[in-house]
Write a protein that holds these residues in place. Sequence first.
Motif, mmCIF file in Angstrom:
data_model
loop_
_atom_site.group_PDB
_atom_site.id
_atom_site.type_symbol
_atom_site.label_atom_id
_atom_site.label_comp_id
_atom_site.label_asym_id
_atom_site.label_seq_id
_atom_site.Cartn_x
_atom_site.Cartn_y
_atom_site.Cartn_z
ATOM 1 N N VAL A 1 -17.888 6.767 -9.142
ATOM 2 C CA VAL A 1 -18.863 6.138 -10.041
ATOM 3 C C VAL A 1 -19.656 7.204 -10.774
ATOM 4 C CG1 VAL A 1 -21.017 4.814 -10.075
ATOM 5 C CG2 VAL A 1 -19.052 3.950 -8.867
ATOM 6 N N GLU A 2 -19.998 8.269 -10.069
ATOM 7 C CA GLU A 2 -20.738 9.352 -10.713
ATOM 8 C C GLU A 2 -19.910 9.989 -11.827
ATOM 9 O OE1 GLU A 2 -23.546 13.018 -9.225
ATOM 10 O OE2 GLU A 2 -21.906 12.365 -7.937
ATOM 11 N N ILE A 3 -18.637 10.220 -11.574
ATOM 12 C CA ILE A 3 -17.755 10.798 -12.597
ATOM 13 C C ILE A 3 -17.633 9.856 -13.789
ATOM 14 C CG2 ILE A 3 -15.355 11.439 -13.083
ATOM 15 C CD1 ILE A 3 -15.257 12.469 -10.148
ATOM 16 N N VAL A 4 -17.412 8.575 -13.510
ATOM 17 C CA VAL A 4 -17.299 7.578 -14.583
ATOM 18 C C VAL A 4 -18.609 7.483 -15.363
ATOM 19 C CG1 VAL A 4 -17.066 5.084 -14.993
ATOM 20 C CG2 VAL A 4 -15.473 6.250 -13.484
ATOM 21 N N GLY B 1 -28.384 6.348 -16.736
ATOM 22 C CA GLY B 1 -27.653 5.649 -15.678
ATOM 23 C C GLY B 1 -26.862 6.605 -14.806
ATOM 24 N N ALA B 2 -26.262 7.623 -15.422
ATOM 25 C CA ALA B 2 -25.508 8.616 -14.652
ATOM 26 C C ALA B 2 -26.426 9.388 -13.710
ATOM 27 C CB ALA B 2 -24.784 9.568 -15.602
ATOM 28 N N LEU B 3 -27.606 9.728 -14.194
ATOM 29 C CA LEU B 3 -28.566 10.419 -13.324
ATOM 30 C C LEU B 3 -29.002 9.528 -12.162
ATOM 31 C CD1 LEU B 3 -30.724 12.216 -16.024
ATOM 32 C CD2 LEU B 3 -29.145 13.285 -14.411
ATOM 33 N N LEU B 4 -29.182 8.248 -12.429
ATOM 34 C CA LEU B 4 -29.527 7.313 -11.357
ATOM 35 C C LEU B 4 -28.377 7.183 -10.355
ATOM 36 C CD1 LEU B 4 -31.387 4.550 -13.379
ATOM 37 C CD2 LEU B 4 -32.387 6.209 -11.808
ATOM 38 N N SER C 1 -26.230 9.542 -9.688
ATOM 39 C CA SER C 1 -26.250 10.790 -8.921
ATOM 40 C C SER C 1 -27.282 10.704 -7.807
ATOM 41 C CB SER C 1 -26.569 11.983 -9.823
ATOM 42 O OG SER C 1 -25.540 12.189 -10.751
ATOM 43 N N ARG C 2 -28.429 10.134 -8.118
ATOM 44 C CA ARG C 2 -29.484 9.975 -7.110
ATOM 45 C C ARG C 2 -29.027 9.021 -6.005
ATOM 46 N NH1 ARG C 2 -33.318 12.225 -4.323
ATOM 47 N NH2 ARG C 2 -35.001 10.817 -3.837
ATOM 48 N N LEU C 3 -28.356 7.945 -6.385
ATOM 49 C CA LEU C 3 -27.842 7.001 -5.404
ATOM 50 C C LEU C 3 -26.827 7.664 -4.487
ATOM 51 C CD1 LEU C 3 -27.737 4.023 -4.445
ATOM 52 C CD2 LEU C 3 -25.871 3.712 -6.075
ATOM 53 N N ARG C 4 -25.960 8.462 -5.052
ATOM 54 C CA ARG C 4 -24.978 9.180 -4.239
ATOM 55 C C ARG C 4 -25.684 10.129 -3.269
ATOM 56 N NH1 ARG C 4 -21.112 13.901 -6.022
ATOM 57 N NH2 ARG C 4 -20.050 14.181 -4.072
ATOM 58 N N TYR C 5 -26.687 10.814 -3.744
ATOM 59 C CA TYR C 5 -27.443 11.736 -2.887
ATOM 60 C C TYR C 5 -28.126 10.975 -1.743
ATOM 61 C CZ TYR C 5 -31.231 14.776 -1.371
ATOM 62 O OH TYR C 5 -32.095 15.501 -0.610
ATOM 63 N N LEU C 6 -28.702 9.817 -2.052
ATOM 64 C CA LEU C 6 -29.413 9.047 -1.033
ATOM 65 C C LEU C 6 -28.488 8.444 0.017
ATOM 66 C CD1 LEU C 6 -32.053 7.227 -3.260
ATOM 67 C CD2 LEU C 6 -32.446 9.116 -1.666
ATOM 68 N N THR C 7 -27.213 8.251 -0.312
ATOM 69 C CA THR C 7 -26.284 7.630 0.634
ATOM 70 C C THR C 7 -25.417 8.646 1.369
ATOM 71 O OG1 THR C 7 -24.683 7.283 -1.139
ATOM 72 C CG2 THR C 7 -26.177 5.464 -0.631
ATOM 73 N N THR C 8 -25.611 9.935 1.148
ATOM 74 C CA THR C 8 -24.759 10.928 1.811
ATOM 75 C C THR C 8 -25.027 11.035 3.297
ATOM 76 O OG1 THR C 8 -26.316 12.677 1.208
ATOM 77 C CG2 THR C 8 -24.403 12.373 -0.222
ATOM 78 N N ASP C 9 -26.196 10.654 3.774
ATOM 79 C CA ASP C 9 -26.526 10.779 5.195
ATOM 80 C C ASP C 9 -26.080 9.593 6.037
ATOM 81 O OD1 ASP C 9 -27.677 13.216 4.697
ATOM 82 O OD2 ASP C 9 -29.688 12.392 4.455
ATOM 83 N N ILE C 10 -25.535 8.558 5.413
ATOM 84 C CA ILE C 10 -25.117 7.374 6.164
ATOM 85 C C ILE C 10 -23.836 7.704 6.917
ATOM 86 C CG2 ILE C 10 -24.347 4.984 5.998
ATOM 87 C CD1 ILE C 10 -26.121 4.740 3.510
ATOM 88 N N VAL D 1 -9.746 2.696 -5.919
ATOM 89 C CA VAL D 1 -9.949 3.627 -7.029
ATOM 90 C C VAL D 1 -10.678 4.874 -6.544
ATOM 91 C CG1 VAL D 1 -11.062 3.950 -9.263
ATOM 92 C CG2 VAL D 1 -9.945 1.800 -8.739
ATOM 93 N N GLY D 2 -11.662 4.690 -5.678
ATOM 94 C CA GLY D 2 -12.451 5.808 -5.171
ATOM 95 C C GLY D 2 -11.657 6.745 -4.298
#
Length: 137
Positions: free
Chosen positions: A6-9, A104-107, A109-118, A133-134
């Motif tokens: 999603v970040e790449i897209v 939106g891309a920056l948001l 990126s932030r979402l990806r960062y926030l979910t890396t610890d799960i 796809v992922g």
Amino acid sequence: GTFRTVEIVSYASPIAMILYTLTPDSRGAFGFLVCSLYALWGANYCLYPPIAAFLFGERNMGTNYGFIFFVFGITSTFLIDICGYTSISFRDLNFAFAGLGFVGALLNSRLRYLTTDIKDETIMKHHRATSSVGSIF
């Protein structure tokens, strides 16, 4: 995974929009960029269901997924109608939408960062299984 895709897209879409705007006279670039934009748009439709399930759970996935695309459709229609009533040029409008795309891309990126610890394996197992796809990236 899905969040990385999603970040790449998210970053590729506004870049394709800008290139589309800057190359109006090239038929080859037009064809390539229109196909790219539709592919990137379609990627969002493939990636949102597993992300909605991952973030909000499977119990309300249909409701959340429906709400995401309802807002997407209403916002798109609203923006197109508003822009039709103004005297904004097509070029300026594309740059404005590309700017919104970068926000939106920056948001994302932030979402990806926030979910890396799960690290919940049950969630991650379902996430990998529903993210065809992922799994490419």
